[in-house]
Scaffold this active site. Structure first.
Site, PDB file in Angstrom:
ATOM      1  N   LYS A 206     -11.205  22.375  33.089  1.00  0.00           N
ATOM      2  CA  LYS A 206     -11.106  23.534  33.983  1.00  0.00           C
ATOM      3  C   LYS A 206      -9.628  23.935  33.981  1.00  0.00           C
ATOM      4  CE  LYS A 206     -11.362  26.318  37.554  1.00  0.00           C
ATOM      5  NZ  LYS A 206      -9.980  26.822  37.312  1.00  0.00           N
ATOM      6  N   GLU A 284      -1.173  13.572  38.156  1.00  0.00           N
ATOM      7  CA  GLU A 284       0.218  13.841  37.803  1.00  0.00           C
ATOM      8  C   GLU A 284       0.638  14.976  38.719  1.00  0.00           C
ATOM      9  OE1 GLU A 284       3.106  15.699  36.716  1.00  0.00           O
ATOM     10  OE2 GLU A 284       2.156  16.225  34.802  1.00  0.00           O
ATOM     11  N   CYS A 318       7.190  20.161  36.748  1.00  0.00           N
ATOM     12  CA  CYS A 318       7.154  19.057  37.730  1.00  0.00           C
ATOM     13  C   CYS A 318       8.364  18.150  37.616  1.00  0.00           C
ATOM     14  CB  CYS A 318       5.935  18.176  37.509  1.00  0.00           C
ATOM     15  SG  CYS A 318       4.424  19.046  37.595  1.00  0.00           S
ATOM     16  N   GLU A 416       9.594  20.761  46.579  1.00  0.00           N
ATOM     17  CA  GLU A 416       9.828  21.173  45.199  1.00  0.00           C
ATOM     18  C   GLU A 416       9.868  22.706  45.146  1.00  0.00           C
ATOM     19  OE1 GLU A 416       6.394  20.132  42.883  1.00  0.00           O
ATOM     20  OE2 GLU A 416       7.638  19.596  41.178  1.00  0.00           O
TER      21      GLU A 416
HETATM   22  C1  SIN Z   1       4.557  19.339  34.140  1.00  0.00           C
HETATM   23  O1  SIN Z   1       5.438  20.022  34.594  1.00  0.00           O
HETATM   24  O2  SIN Z   1       3.490  19.215  34.731  1.00  0.00           O
HETATM   25  C2  SIN Z   1       4.680  18.614  32.823  1.00  0.00           C
HETATM   26  C3  SIN Z   1       5.976  18.749  32.182  1.00  0.00           C
HETATM   27  C4  SIN Z   1       6.143  17.919  30.942  1.00  0.00           C
HETATM   28  O3  SIN Z   1       5.188  17.337  30.410  1.00  0.00           O
HETATM   29  O4  SIN Z   1       7.268  17.833  30.478  1.00  0.00           O
END
Ligand code: SIN
Length: 514
Positions: A206, A284, A318, A416
């Site tokens: 998804k 994650e 992230c 963040e």
């Molecule tokens: C992400 O921002 O979710 C992943 C970034 C990465 O794999 O470098």
């Protein structure tokens, strides 16, 4: 009424303009631009026939439309993946066969690099150079897991009794539900799907509603690679149906594992939804990465690292540095050098040559970034550069920004930002830096620059994060284990550990052996 008609006309015009630029791909492979989902080896629409538009954040032009699916459609995808998992052809497939299919998929993605990147830039706003970089990164997971597929070994363990044999074997868990974000529309799919397929699972993907076209392009290539029917399924939906589809994936007894990349808030919700079925889940989630520069650091390298970490995908990453902790002795020099680089960034539509900073993904994102900066200004933050929307480029552009004098009551400190904002805190001692860096419930990535060997070892040990860049601002790699601690997630992706979420260990006790 006139306004609506004009808007429609304008939108159609933009669509035509954009479809022309996408249809330029046609000479080399327009087959990658899909407007259907993929279930059980067939391209299908939503059962209601509904669709939703995908727009280009650079100019809000419509670049395509895809099915707006509901739970009923998602059930079909889950059923297809479930039957395919138990179908002899897949269930008894060898690691070598799965590896060969993944290699084929990888080769097709390599051949179609440019087209995938163009679609990605058109729907995500990412500068072309970054989209091409993501294609390299995303493809590399497929190549890696094609290789790892053949190394999913078991163990033979010395038994405590002479007449026993203990064997541990590893088996695919079943159907994997993969829920992926918009910020890396390619790599977050391949990092999960290639690992799951290598392990022998079947998948229901998804993708995020902002970026389904890249996902469908990869799906087209998976179809061309020849995965058996039902092994690779993808469902698309707008925001309005995303939550119920996510809940279905988490609660369905036919889905054995969930993997999600996205916000901590949504991750917590999915974790709860998986609890009822004691479902395996890989998460994650968001970070709040510290980027510490100590007095002993090589300042030029630290500035380069800061730029790479912060401005990759316009800060919508992230693992992006979120709080810059700069030691007293080098603070002013670091800021002066950083400012020079930030001022030189080229902003604009990511499809234009040389652009380094594109738009943010959507209205919610730009609103959040503006609110965070305004909050910092109200509480005494000092804007060294930027701090404004850049409407001359379009609705979703925000100026690369440097804010100093960050305080612990500011949103930029605690949350963040996911945007092109560098927030700076001046510190005096190593202890103080560690206290600030670790004073968060997030623990995805952390970075520090130091040329003092003892400090490097001390800080590496004490910094609370799943991934640490030591004198390095870009740490992502297929070969490395990607994942966080605390509220930043569970499990690891990429590396040899990326398979673990998709296999279970079976203990076989052979007793009474003669
Ligand atoms: C992400 O921002 O979710 C992943 C970034 C990465 O794999 O470098």
């Amino acid at each position: 009424m006139y306004l609506i008609m004009s808007l429609n006309l304008l939108q159609r015009t933009l669509y035509v303009t954009r479809s022309k630029s996408i249809s330029n791909l046609s000479c080399r492979g327009v087959h990658l631009l899909q407007n259907k989902a993929f279930i059980n080896g067939k391209w299908v629409g939503a059962h209601t026939g509904e669709t939703f538009d995908v727009t280009n954040p650079a100019n809000e032009a419509v670049v395509g439309n895809v099915p707006d699916m509901y739970v009923k459609d998602a059930c079909k995808a889950i059923d297809a993946a479930h039957s395919a998992f138990y179908n002899e052809r897949w269930h008894n497939s060898t690691a070598k066969e799965r590896s060969a299919l993944l290699k084929k998929w990888f080769q097709l993605m390599e051949t179609n690099r440019q087209e995938i990147a163009q679609i990605m830039t058109a729907e995500s706003g990412k500068p072309m150079v970054e989209s091409l970089g993501e294609v390299t990164y995303g493809n590399s997971f497929v190549e890696w897991f094609a290789e790892e597929a053949r190394r999913i070994y078991g163990e033979i363990v010395p038994p405590p009794q002479a007449n026993r044999q203990i064997m541990l074997t590893r088996h695919p868990v079943g159907v994997a539900g993969l829920i992926t974000p918009w910020n890396f529309p390619h790599a977050m799919i391949t990092r999960k799907a290639a690992a799951a397929i290598a392990a022998g699972c079947t998948v229901v993907i998804k993708p995020a509603e902002d970026t389904p076209l890249t996902a469908l392009a990869l799906t087209k290539l998976a179809e061309d690679a020849g995965f058996p029917e039902g092994v690779f399924n993808i469902i698309t939906s707008s925001r309005k149906n995303a939550a119920t589809i996510g809940e279905l994936l988490c609660k369905s007894e036919k889905v054995a594992a969930i993997s999600f990349t996205g916000s901590t808030e949504v991750g917590k919700l999915l974790y709860q939804q998986c609890a009822g079925g004691i479902k395996r889940i890989g998460l994650e989630l968001g970070g709040n990465a510290p980027f510490i520069v100590f007095n002993s650091a090589d300042i030029d390298k630290a500035v380069t690292g800061a730029m790479n970490s912060k401005f990759r995908n316009c800060g919508q990453t992230c693992v992006s540095a979120n709080r810059f902790l700069i030691q007293d002795g080098i603070h002013d020099e670091f800021i002066a050098k950083l400012l020079e680089k930030v001022k030189a960034l080229k902003i604009g539509d990511g499809s234009r040559d040389g652009v380094q900073i594109g738009p943010l993904i959507n209205q919610a994102q730009i609103k959040k970034v503006s609110q965070f900066v305004d909050d910092a200004i109200e509480k005494g933050g000092k804007i060294i550069h930027g701090g404004q929307r850049l409407s001359k480029h379009g609705q979703l552009y925000y100026e690369p920004t440097i804010v100093t004098c960050l305080r612990d009551d500011m949103r930029l400190y605690n949350e963040e930002v996911f945007g092109p904002v560098i927030s700076v805190i001046r510190f005096k001692t190593e202890e103080e830096a560690l206290m600030i860096a670790n004073g968060t419930q997030r623990g995805l990535a952390g970075y520090f620059y130091s040329n003092d060997l003892n400090q490097v070892f001390r800080v590496s040990k004490l910094l609370e994060a799943g991934m640490i860049g030591v004198n390095e601002g870009l740490i992502s790699a297929t070969e490395a284990a990607f994942g966080g601690i605390k509220e930043s997630g569970i499990g690891r992706e990429g590396s040899k550990h990326g398979i673990d979420d998709y296999v279970y260990i079976k203990y076989l006790c052979y007793g009474n052996l003669q």
